[in-house]
Design a protein around this motif. Structure first.
Motif, PDB file in Angstrom:
ATOM      1  N   THR A  28       0.840  -1.191   0.000  1.00 15.43           N
ATOM      2  CA  THR A  28       0.000   0.000   0.000  1.00 15.43           C
ATOM      3  C   THR A  28       0.871   1.235   0.000  1.00 15.43           C
ATOM      4  OG1 THR A  28      -0.086   0.038   2.401  1.00 15.43           O
ATOM      5  CG2 THR A  28      -1.844  -1.153   1.258  1.00 15.43           C
ATOM      6  N   GLY A  29       0.290   2.354  -0.304  1.00 11.20           N
ATOM      7  CA  GLY A  29       1.022   3.605  -0.343  1.00 11.20           C
ATOM      8  C   GLY A  29       0.584   4.402  -1.547  1.00 11.20           C
ATOM      9  N   ASN A  30       1.398   5.356  -1.911  1.00 16.76           N
ATOM     10  CA  ASN A  30       1.078   6.208  -3.039  1.00 16.76           C
ATOM     11  C   ASN A  30       2.341   6.482  -3.825  1.00 16.76           C
ATOM     12  OD1 ASN A  30      -0.256   7.832  -4.800  1.00 16.76           O
ATOM     13  ND2 ASN A  30      -0.710   9.438  -3.343  1.00 16.76           N
ATOM     14  N   VAL A  31       2.180   6.761  -5.067  1.00 19.17           N
ATOM     15  CA  VAL A  31       3.297   7.091  -5.939  1.00 19.17           C
ATOM     16  C   VAL A  31       3.214   8.566  -6.275  1.00 19.17           C
ATOM     17  CG1 VAL A  31       3.485   4.793  -6.922  1.00 19.17           C
ATOM     18  CG2 VAL A  31       1.936   6.428  -7.946  1.00 19.17           C
ATOM     19  N   GLY A  32       4.149   9.061  -7.018  1.00 16.35           N
ATOM     20  CA  GLY A  32       4.069  10.449  -7.435  1.00 16.35           C
ATOM     21  C   GLY A  32       5.418  11.057  -7.769  1.00 16.35           C
ATOM     22  N   ILE A  33       6.482  10.628  -7.112  1.00 12.80           N
ATOM     23  CA  ILE A  33       7.798  11.197  -7.378  1.00 12.80           C
ATOM     24  C   ILE A  33       8.226  10.895  -8.813  1.00 12.80           C
ATOM     25  CG2 ILE A  33      10.253  11.081  -6.756  1.00 12.80           C
ATOM     26  CD1 ILE A  33       8.522  12.623  -4.751  1.00 12.80           C
ATOM     27  N   GLU A  34       8.084   9.674  -9.221  1.00 14.39           N
ATOM     28  CA  GLU A  34       8.493   9.275 -10.570  1.00 14.39           C
ATOM     29  C   GLU A  34       7.673   9.993 -11.642  1.00 14.39           C
ATOM     30  OE1 GLU A  34       8.692   5.179 -13.240  1.00 14.39           O
ATOM     31  OE2 GLU A  34       8.503   5.046 -11.077  1.00 14.39           O
ATOM     32  N   GLU A  35       6.428  10.258 -11.353  1.00 14.01           N
ATOM     33  CA  GLU A  35       5.520  10.832 -12.337  1.00 14.01           C
ATOM     34  C   GLU A  35       5.531  12.360 -12.378  1.00 14.01           C
ATOM     35  OE1 GLU A  35       4.700   8.526 -10.076  1.00 14.01           O
ATOM     36  OE2 GLU A  35       4.113   6.780 -11.243  1.00 14.01           O
ATOM     37  N   SER A  72       1.545   3.888 -15.941  1.00 15.91           N
ATOM     38  CA  SER A  72       0.974   2.581 -15.640  1.00 15.91           C
ATOM     39  C   SER A  72       1.724   1.936 -14.487  1.00 15.91           C
ATOM     40  CB  SER A  72       1.073   1.685 -16.877  1.00 15.91           C
ATOM     41  OG  SER A  72       0.712   0.366 -16.544  1.00 15.91           O
ATOM     42  N   SER A  73       0.991   1.250 -13.641  1.00 14.05           N
ATOM     43  CA  SER A  73       1.615   0.519 -12.535  1.00 14.05           C
ATOM     44  C   SER A  73       2.472  -0.629 -13.039  1.00 14.05           C
ATOM     45  CB  SER A  73       0.556  -0.006 -11.568  1.00 14.05           C
ATOM     46  OG  SER A  73      -0.313  -0.892 -12.232  1.00 14.05           O
ATOM     47  N   SER A  74       2.226  -1.074 -14.257  1.00 18.27           N
ATOM     48  CA  SER A  74       3.019  -2.180 -14.796  1.00 18.27           C
ATOM     49  C   SER A  74       4.388  -1.719 -15.287  1.00 18.27           C
ATOM     50  CB  SER A  74       2.268  -2.874 -15.937  1.00 18.27           C
ATOM     51  OG  SER A  74       2.071  -1.982 -17.010  1.00 18.27           O
ATOM     52  N   SER A  75       4.577  -0.403 -15.453  1.00 15.78           N
ATOM     53  CA  SER A  75       5.864   0.070 -15.962  1.00 15.78           C
ATOM     54  C   SER A  75       6.592   1.015 -15.010  1.00 15.78           C
ATOM     55  CB  SER A  75       5.666   0.764 -17.310  1.00 15.78           C
ATOM     56  OG  SER A  75       4.832   1.895 -17.161  1.00 15.78           O
ATOM     57  N   HIS A  76       5.947   1.419 -13.904  1.00 14.62           N
ATOM     58  CA  HIS A  76       6.679   2.316 -13.012  1.00 14.62           C
ATOM     59  C   HIS A  76       7.704   1.537 -12.187  1.00 14.62           C
ATOM     60  CE1 HIS A  76       3.241   2.076  -9.771  1.00 14.62           C
ATOM     61  NE2 HIS A  76       4.048   1.056  -9.662  1.00 14.62           N
ATOM     62  N   HIS A  77       8.621   2.273 -11.558  1.00 14.49           N
ATOM     63  CA  HIS A  77       9.726   1.636 -10.844  1.00 14.49           C
ATOM     64  C   HIS A  77       9.405   1.349  -9.384  1.00 14.49           C
ATOM     65  CE1 HIS A  77      11.677   3.505 -14.355  1.00 14.49           C
ATOM     66  NE2 HIS A  77      12.381   2.382 -14.324  1.00 14.49           N
ATOM     67  N   SER A  78       8.251   1.727  -8.924  1.00 12.76           N
ATOM     68  CA  SER A  78       7.838   1.487  -7.547  1.00 12.76           C
ATOM     69  C   SER A  78       7.406   0.042  -7.371  1.00 12.76           C
ATOM     70  CB  SER A  78       6.667   2.419  -7.206  1.00 12.76           C
ATOM     71  OG  SER A  78       6.152   2.128  -5.939  1.00 12.76           O
ATOM     72  N   ARG A  79       7.481  -0.441  -6.149  1.00  8.75           N
ATOM     73  CA  ARG A  79       7.011  -1.803  -5.872  1.00  8.75           C
ATOM     74  C   ARG A  79       5.520  -1.830  -5.576  1.00  8.75           C
ATOM     75  NH1 ARG A  79      11.115  -4.241  -1.605  1.00  8.75           N
ATOM     76  NH2 ARG A  79      10.825  -2.172  -0.735  1.00  8.75           N
ATOM     77  N   ILE A  80       4.879  -0.684  -5.566  1.00 10.21           N
ATOM     78  CA  ILE A  80       3.437  -0.614  -5.334  1.00 10.21           C
ATOM     79  C   ILE A  80       2.737  -1.098  -6.600  1.00 10.21           C
ATOM     80  CG2 ILE A  80       1.507   0.942  -4.871  1.00 10.21           C
ATOM     81  CD1 ILE A  80       3.500   2.710  -3.332  1.00 10.21           C
ATOM     82  N   ASP A  81       1.711  -1.910  -6.437  1.00  3.90           N
ATOM     83  CA  ASP A  81       1.073  -2.509  -7.614  1.00  3.90           C
ATOM     84  C   ASP A  81      -0.125  -1.718  -8.139  1.00  3.90           C
ATOM     85  OD1 ASP A  81      -0.638  -3.105  -5.558  1.00  3.90           O
ATOM     86  OD2 ASP A  81      -0.577  -5.274  -5.821  1.00  3.90           O
ATOM     87  N   THR A  82      -0.281  -0.493  -7.689  1.00  3.50           N
ATOM     88  CA  THR A  82      -1.319   0.393  -8.221  1.00  3.50           C
ATOM     89  C   THR A  82      -0.701   1.753  -8.496  1.00  3.50           C
ATOM     90  OG1 THR A  82      -1.969   1.175  -6.027  1.00  3.50           O
ATOM     91  CG2 THR A  82      -3.158  -0.742  -6.907  1.00  3.50           C
ATOM     92  N   ASN A  83      -1.421   2.567  -9.223  1.00  2.00           N
ATOM     93  CA  ASN A  83      -0.951   3.915  -9.510  1.00  2.00           C
ATOM     94  C   ASN A  83      -2.172   4.814  -9.637  1.00  2.00           C
ATOM     95  OD1 ASN A  83       0.071   6.309 -10.877  1.00  2.00           O
ATOM     96  ND2 ASN A  83       1.932   5.120 -11.184  1.00  2.00           N
ATOM     97  N   ILE A  84      -2.210   5.891  -8.851  1.00  2.00           N
ATOM     98  CA  ILE A  84      -3.375   6.779  -8.899  1.00  2.00           C
ATOM     99  C   ILE A  84      -3.481   7.516 -10.225  1.00  2.00           C
ATOM    100  CG2 ILE A  84      -3.531   7.055  -6.412  1.00  2.00           C
ATOM    101  CD1 ILE A  84      -2.233   9.818  -6.719  1.00  2.00           C
ATOM    102  N   TYR A  85      -2.398   7.538 -10.992  1.00  2.00           N
ATOM    103  CA  TYR A  85      -2.401   8.182 -12.311  1.00  2.00           C
ATOM    104  C   TYR A  85      -2.551   7.162 -13.438  1.00  2.00           C
ATOM    105  CZ  TYR A  85      -0.471  11.930  -9.469  1.00  2.00           C
ATOM    106  OH  TYR A  85      -0.263  12.870  -8.499  1.00  2.00           O
ATOM    107  N   GLU A  86      -2.943   5.945 -13.102  1.00  2.00           N
ATOM    108  CA  GLU A  86      -3.066   4.847 -14.072  1.00  2.00           C
ATOM    109  C   GLU A  86      -3.822   5.309 -15.325  1.00  2.00           C
ATOM    110  OE1 GLU A  86      -2.176   1.193 -15.426  1.00  2.00           O
ATOM    111  OE2 GLU A  86      -1.799   1.662 -13.311  1.00  2.00           O
TER     112      GLU A  86
END
Length: 149
Positions: free
Chosen positions: A3-10, A71-85
């Motif tokens: 769980t968590g959130n992404v955003g730095i990479e994007e 896409s969560s399938s191509s980002h470098h995070s280990r989180i399996d979702t992406n709010i910007y999917e």
């Protein structure tokens, strides 16, 4: 599932797409906002956020004509979702040059443990606090409630 959130990479893609592509800011503003001002906020400018002798700023090469899809399938995070999917836009970072590392064509070439700790002095620019104003900080403390009250 993590769980968590992404955003730095994007963030670099999203800021370019939403702000520069829409005409709300210029490319020079993009550089200032995503580099120089961030370093000022964290009080590490000009060590970071500037291309000057003695600075160790990271450099990106962003192709304004290239498009991206998040896409969560191509980002470098280990989180399996992406709010910007599924977000599609223009302006893709194609190369990131770090002090000794490199990322190119979405391939991250980083050696674990190679990062460096950067001390961030207090009195951040974000809050507009100068070192000379430090003596006034004590007046910002909440009053201590007396046990007799």
């Amino acid at each position: 599932m993590e769980t968590g959130n992404v955003g730095i990479e994007e963030r670099m893609h999203l800021v370019w797409d939403t702000m520069v592509e829409s005409g709300q800011i210029f490319a020079t503003d993009y550089v200032r906002l995503t580099g120089t001002e961030c370093a000022r906020i964290f009080n590490i400018y000009p060590r970071k956020g500037a291309i000057l002798a003695g600075s160790d700023a990271d450099i990106i090469i962003l192709n304004p004509n290239s498009s991206f899809e998040i896409s969560s399938s191509s980002h470098h995070s280990r989180i399996d979702t992406n709010i910007y999917e599924g977000w599609r836009g223009k302006g893709k970072v194609e190369v990131t040059m770090l002090v000794e590392e490199l990322s190119e064509n979405d391939e991250l070439k980083v050696v674990p443990g190679s990062g460096k700790y950067i001390e961030m002095p207090p009195f951040s620019y974000l809050f507009g606090i100068e070192k000379a104003d430090a003596r006034h900080l004590s007046s910002l403390r909440a009053p201590v409630k007396s046990s007799n009250s």
